[in-house]
Structures are given as C-alpha cells and as structure tokens.
Design a protein around this motif. Structure first.
Motif, PDB file in Angstrom:
ATOM      1  N   TYR A  33     -25.637  -9.283 -18.483  1.00 24.25           N
ATOM      2  CA  TYR A  33     -24.444  -9.455 -19.318  1.00 24.25           C
ATOM      3  C   TYR A  33     -24.707  -9.996 -20.717  1.00 24.25           C
ATOM      4  CZ  TYR A  33     -22.553  -8.606 -14.739  1.00 24.25           C
ATOM      5  OH  TYR A  33     -22.276  -8.039 -13.521  1.00 24.25           O
ATOM      6  N   PHE A  41     -20.500  -2.919 -18.639  1.00 28.66           N
ATOM      7  CA  PHE A  41     -19.741  -3.324 -17.441  1.00 28.66           C
ATOM      8  C   PHE A  41     -18.258  -2.956 -17.581  1.00 28.66           C
ATOM      9  CE2 PHE A  41     -17.734  -6.642 -14.639  1.00 28.66           C
ATOM     10  CZ  PHE A  41     -18.011  -5.957 -13.463  1.00 28.66           C
ATOM     11  N   ILE A  44     -18.055   0.509 -16.547  1.00 23.84           N
ATOM     12  CA  ILE A  44     -18.139   0.625 -15.073  1.00 23.84           C
ATOM     13  C   ILE A  44     -16.751   0.397 -14.477  1.00 23.84           C
ATOM     14  CG2 ILE A  44     -18.972  -0.574 -12.992  1.00 23.84           C
ATOM     15  CD1 ILE A  44     -21.668  -0.887 -14.315  1.00 23.84           C
ATOM     16  N   GLY A 159     -12.925 -10.947  -9.079  1.00 27.67           N
ATOM     17  CA  GLY A 159     -13.832  -9.866  -9.474  1.00 27.67           C
ATOM     18  C   GLY A 159     -14.877  -9.500  -8.431  1.00 27.67           C
ATOM     19  N   GLY A 160     -14.966 -10.275  -7.364  1.00 27.98           N
ATOM     20  CA  GLY A 160     -15.976  -9.982  -6.345  1.00 27.98           C
ATOM     21  C   GLY A 160     -17.361 -10.469  -6.716  1.00 27.98           C
ATOM     22  N   ASN A 161     -17.404 -11.420  -7.673  1.00 24.98           N
ATOM     23  CA  ASN A 161     -18.719 -11.902  -8.128  1.00 24.98           C
ATOM     24  C   ASN A 161     -19.530 -12.577  -7.029  1.00 24.98           C
ATOM     25  OD1 ASN A 161     -18.149 -10.993 -10.687  1.00 24.98           O
ATOM     26  ND2 ASN A 161     -17.320 -12.948 -11.372  1.00 24.98           N
ATOM     27  N   ASN A 164     -22.591 -10.914  -5.586  1.00 22.91           N
ATOM     28  CA  ASN A 164     -23.883 -10.840  -6.291  1.00 22.91           C
ATOM     29  C   ASN A 164     -24.814 -12.010  -5.947  1.00 22.91           C
ATOM     30  OD1 ASN A 164     -21.899  -9.601  -8.932  1.00 22.91           O
ATOM     31  ND2 ASN A 164     -23.348  -8.354  -7.783  1.00 22.91           N
ATOM     32  N   TYR A 204     -21.583   2.725  -6.834  1.00 27.19           N
ATOM     33  CA  TYR A 204     -22.778   2.161  -7.496  1.00 27.19           C
ATOM     34  C   TYR A 204     -23.726   3.247  -8.004  1.00 27.19           C
ATOM     35  CZ  TYR A 204     -20.923  -2.253  -6.128  1.00 27.19           C
ATOM     36  OH  TYR A 204     -20.079  -3.329  -6.027  1.00 27.19           O
ATOM     37  N   THR A 211     -23.976   3.150 -14.364  1.00 23.76           N
ATOM     38  CA  THR A 211     -24.632   2.044 -13.651  1.00 23.76           C
ATOM     39  C   THR A 211     -26.136   2.054 -13.940  1.00 23.76           C
ATOM     40  OG1 THR A 211     -22.936   2.316 -11.962  1.00 23.76           O
ATOM     41  CG2 THR A 211     -24.757   0.846 -11.435  1.00 23.76           C
ATOM     42  N   PHE A 214     -26.535   0.383 -17.177  1.00 20.34           N
ATOM     43  CA  PHE A 214     -26.314  -1.063 -16.967  1.00 20.34           C
ATOM     44  C   PHE A 214     -27.637  -1.722 -16.552  1.00 20.34           C
ATOM     45  CE2 PHE A 214     -23.869  -4.237 -14.110  1.00 20.34           C
ATOM     46  CZ  PHE A 214     -23.463  -5.006 -15.166  1.00 20.34           C
ATOM     47  N   GLU A 280     -30.425  -6.060  -8.298  1.00 19.81           N
ATOM     48  CA  GLU A 280     -29.100  -6.607  -7.959  1.00 19.81           C
ATOM     49  C   GLU A 280     -28.787  -6.475  -6.480  1.00 19.81           C
ATOM     50  OE1 GLU A 280     -24.743  -6.579 -10.022  1.00 19.81           O
ATOM     51  OE2 GLU A 280     -25.474  -4.617  -9.438  1.00 19.81           O
ATOM     52  N   SER A 282     -25.282  -6.443  -4.226  1.00 21.98           N
ATOM     53  CA  SER A 282     -23.805  -6.455  -4.196  1.00 21.98           C
ATOM     54  C   SER A 282     -23.402  -6.422  -2.732  1.00 21.98           C
ATOM     55  CB  SER A 282     -23.229  -5.214  -4.882  1.00 21.98           C
ATOM     56  OG  SER A 282     -23.349  -5.307  -6.269  1.00 21.98           O
TER      57      SER A 282
HETATM   58  C1  AVI Z   1     -19.878  -8.208 -11.292  1.00 24.62           C
HETATM   59  N1  AVI Z   1     -20.127  -7.638  -9.972  1.00 24.62           N
HETATM   60  C2  AVI Z   1     -19.110  -8.034  -9.016  1.00 24.62           C
HETATM   61  C3  AVI Z   1     -20.368  -6.167  -9.993  1.00 24.62           C
HETATM   62  C4  AVI Z   1     -20.615  -5.640  -8.559  1.00 24.62           C
HETATM   63  O1  AVI Z   1     -19.857  -4.779  -8.132  1.00 24.62           O
HETATM   64  O2  AVI Z   1     -21.525  -6.130  -7.894  1.00 24.62           O
HETATM   65  C5  AVI Z   1     -21.528  -5.783 -10.881  1.00 24.62           C
HETATM   66  C6  AVI Z   1     -21.887  -4.331 -10.780  1.00 24.62           C
HETATM   67  N2  AVI Z   1     -23.080  -3.846 -10.557  1.00 24.62           N
HETATM   68  C7  AVI Z   1     -23.045  -2.528 -10.546  1.00 24.62           C
HETATM   69  N3  AVI Z   1     -21.788  -2.145 -10.717  1.00 24.62           N
HETATM   70  C8  AVI Z   1     -21.046  -3.261 -10.885  1.00 24.62           C
END
Ligand code: AVI
Length: 319
Positions: A33, A41, A44, A159-161, A164, A204, A211, A214, A280, A282
């Motif tokens: 970020y 983002f 996305i 936001g569902g953070n 992560n 994704y 993505t 990103f 990452e 998720s």
């Molecule tokens: C910020 N977070 C909740 C997003 C997720 O869905 O994990 C980040 C993201 N990564 C890829 N697409 C979105």
C-alpha cells in the motif's frame, strides 16, 4: 558534519532483506500500500470479481439499524475506526446512526495524515452534522488514550483485513485491540467467509491482471526505494485458494534463473527458474472458526450480519 539520513523506509529495507534471504522467499503484503499500490487496490475493489467490497457495502447500507439496536448503548458513545480508508462503506453506517439520532462521536484512526484529511473532507461534505474527532498516529498509542475514557466504544475493523493476518498474528492484533476495550465495548469486524472455491479463486486470480499489478508493485517498490534493477518482465503472479483451510496464498515467481542487485541493501539476490516469493495470505473463515477466535480472546459473538449471498460477515463482538 552532515549526517546522511536514509531516504528509504528502514523497516521496508530490513523486511525485504530478510524475506529475500530466507530459504522460502517472502515479502509482506503490508508493503502493497504505497501510493501506487493504494491506487491499484481501489481498482481491485471496483472489479466485478472482487465481491467483498460490494458485500460489505450492502451489509452496512441495509443492516446498520439492526447493528445500532444490537449495540444497546444508552447515551453517548464513540465509533472508533481502525484503518478507515476512504470511508465510503462506513458512511452508510454513520448515516443510518445519525438518522436514528444516536449520540456518537466518530473517531477515525489512520497513520497517514493525508488519508485522514481526505476522509474528513469526504465525511463532512455528506454528513455535515457529524461529530468527528480524527486521530493521526499508531493505533495502539491512540487506543491506550481512548480506553482511559468512560464513554462506551464501538470499534470498527472493516474490509476483511483480518484475513491478511496469519492465525497467531490475528490473535496478537485482536488481543491488542481487546486490551484497549472496556467491558461492554463492541467490535464490528468485516470477515470474508468460506464459499464456492471458484468464486474465491476468481476474485484473486482476476482476468484483468489488476491483482497481478498489485503484487508486481512490490517489485517496483524494491526497484525504486532500494535502488534495485529487477527485470519485471521476468516475474509472473500466481495465487491459489485451498478450500480445506480457507486460505488464498499469493506468489510472485521467477520466469528464469536470474539475479538482481540492490544498491541500498548492498547485495544481490538470485532466483531459480520457477522460484516463488510468497506475498499474501487472504484467509476465509467458517462460522465455527469465528466463534473459536472470539472465544479464545474472551469476546462474545453477538451477531453475524451477512450480505444476501452469505459471502461476507460484519461480525459484532462484545468484550
Ligand atoms: C485488504 N485485503 C482485505 C484484501 C484481501 O482481499 O485480502 C487485499 C487484496 N489482495 C488481493 N486482492 C485484494
């Protein structure tokens, strides 16, 4: 004597050095970020495949009245938001609460002054009557201050953070939130749920390559901030949803045997053809995992507010 202060972010430099030196290479999604990454983002969140944003928007647009009822606060309270972003979804909740004459102060917290200024402007234009007390800085320093006050709090982590964070890190983060909460305080947390693996995979592994961009931005950041010479055309993106554990794991991988140099780190890094960099997690939760997490942290789950497709929950917890 002139002291040269580094022009790069020290934590980023250290984490890249560690992550690319480990046997299984990794880079933290926390570094997605920067300005460019935040812009990607946004894109996305606008993709039709990326359902979480629309689902949470729907929940907060249609069920904020029920959320307010469940809070059961008599008199004034604070709404404290962690990582408030652009506030578009939160605005739905705030608008409904104001319409119901709830007596609250909105306290958005963000590390970025710019983000707070944009948010304030955005909220004040559409909800001029709102009481707002924005805070710029570290969540936990600010939380320590807020918890000294008697006023009840609703904390928002939208936001569902939470998805992560690895399990132990999620517990650690929520424990820190909990330590700043009083008995009776509430937490409303956005959590993405387990569902058709195809729906998740598509969100994704998007066909537009957004993505991928990103993820690739991490390499661009290394080039720019750590004065490296990574050939971006020699990396690709891959992600995979495993329905057995609810995890989407994302990777960059090398299309060739190659190496690059970083002047700032004063090192070179070598990649085998096909070698991955994990970027990452998720995590998608089941309801029983949500219950288990809340229980471990001594919270009570009051209600899961779901969208019409049952894809996402805003889970309301009480301390
Ligand atoms: C910020 N977070 C909740 C997003 C997720 O869905 O994990 C980040 C993201 N990564 C890829 N697409 C979105």
């Amino acid at each position: 004597m002139k002291i040269n202060t580094p022009t790069y972010n020290k934590a980023f430099a250290e984490d890249v050095l560690k992550g690319l030196s480990d046997e299984k290479k990794h880079l933290s999604s926390r570094y997605f970020y920067d300005d460019e990454g935040s812009h990607i983002f946004q894109q996305i969140m606008e993709m039709p495949e990326y359902y979480p944003t629309n689902c949470e928007f729907e929940i907060l647009s249609e069920q904020s009245e029920q959320i307010l009822e469940q809070l059961n606060f008599n008199g004034k309270f604070n709404i404290v938001e962690f990582g408030s972003g652009d506030g578009i979804k939160t605005k739905q909740l705030l608008k409904t609460f104001l319409g119901k004459n709830a007596d609250f102060t909105y306290v958005p917290i963000d590390i970025s002054e710019e983000a707070i200024l944009i948010l304030e402007e955005n909220i004040r234009v559409s909800l001029p009557e709102i009481k707002m007390n924005s805070k710029i800085g570290d969540y936990f320093d600010i939380l320590a201050d807020i918890s000294k006050d008697e006023t009840p709090n609703l904390f928002l982590f939208l936001g569902g953070n939470i998805g992560n964070y690895k399990k132990e890190d999620a517990i650690d983060l929520l424990q820190k939130f909990a330590s700043g909460m009083k008995k009776g305080d509430k937490l409303l947390m956005g959590i993405d749920l387990q569902k058709s693996p195809r729906t998740i995979q598509k969100a994704y592994d998007d066909p537009h390559g957004i993505t991928k961009a990103f993820n690739m931005n991490l390499l661009k950041r290394i080039n720019r901030e750590l004065e490296a010479d990574i050939d971006l055309s020699q990396f690709d993106f891959y992600c995979h949803y495993n329905p057995e554990n609810g995890e989407v794991n994302s990777y960059l991988f090398s299309l060739a045997q190659q190496s690059f140099d970083s002047k700032v780190l004063n090192r070179s890094f070598t990649f085998q053809k096909g070698e991955t960099i994990w970027t990452e997690l998720s995590k998608k939760y089941s309801f029983s995992e949500i219950e288990e997490l809340a229980e471990k942290l001594d919270f009570k789950v009051l209600e899961n507010f779901l969208d019409s497709k049952n894809y996402f929950t805003d889970s309301l917890w009480e301390k």
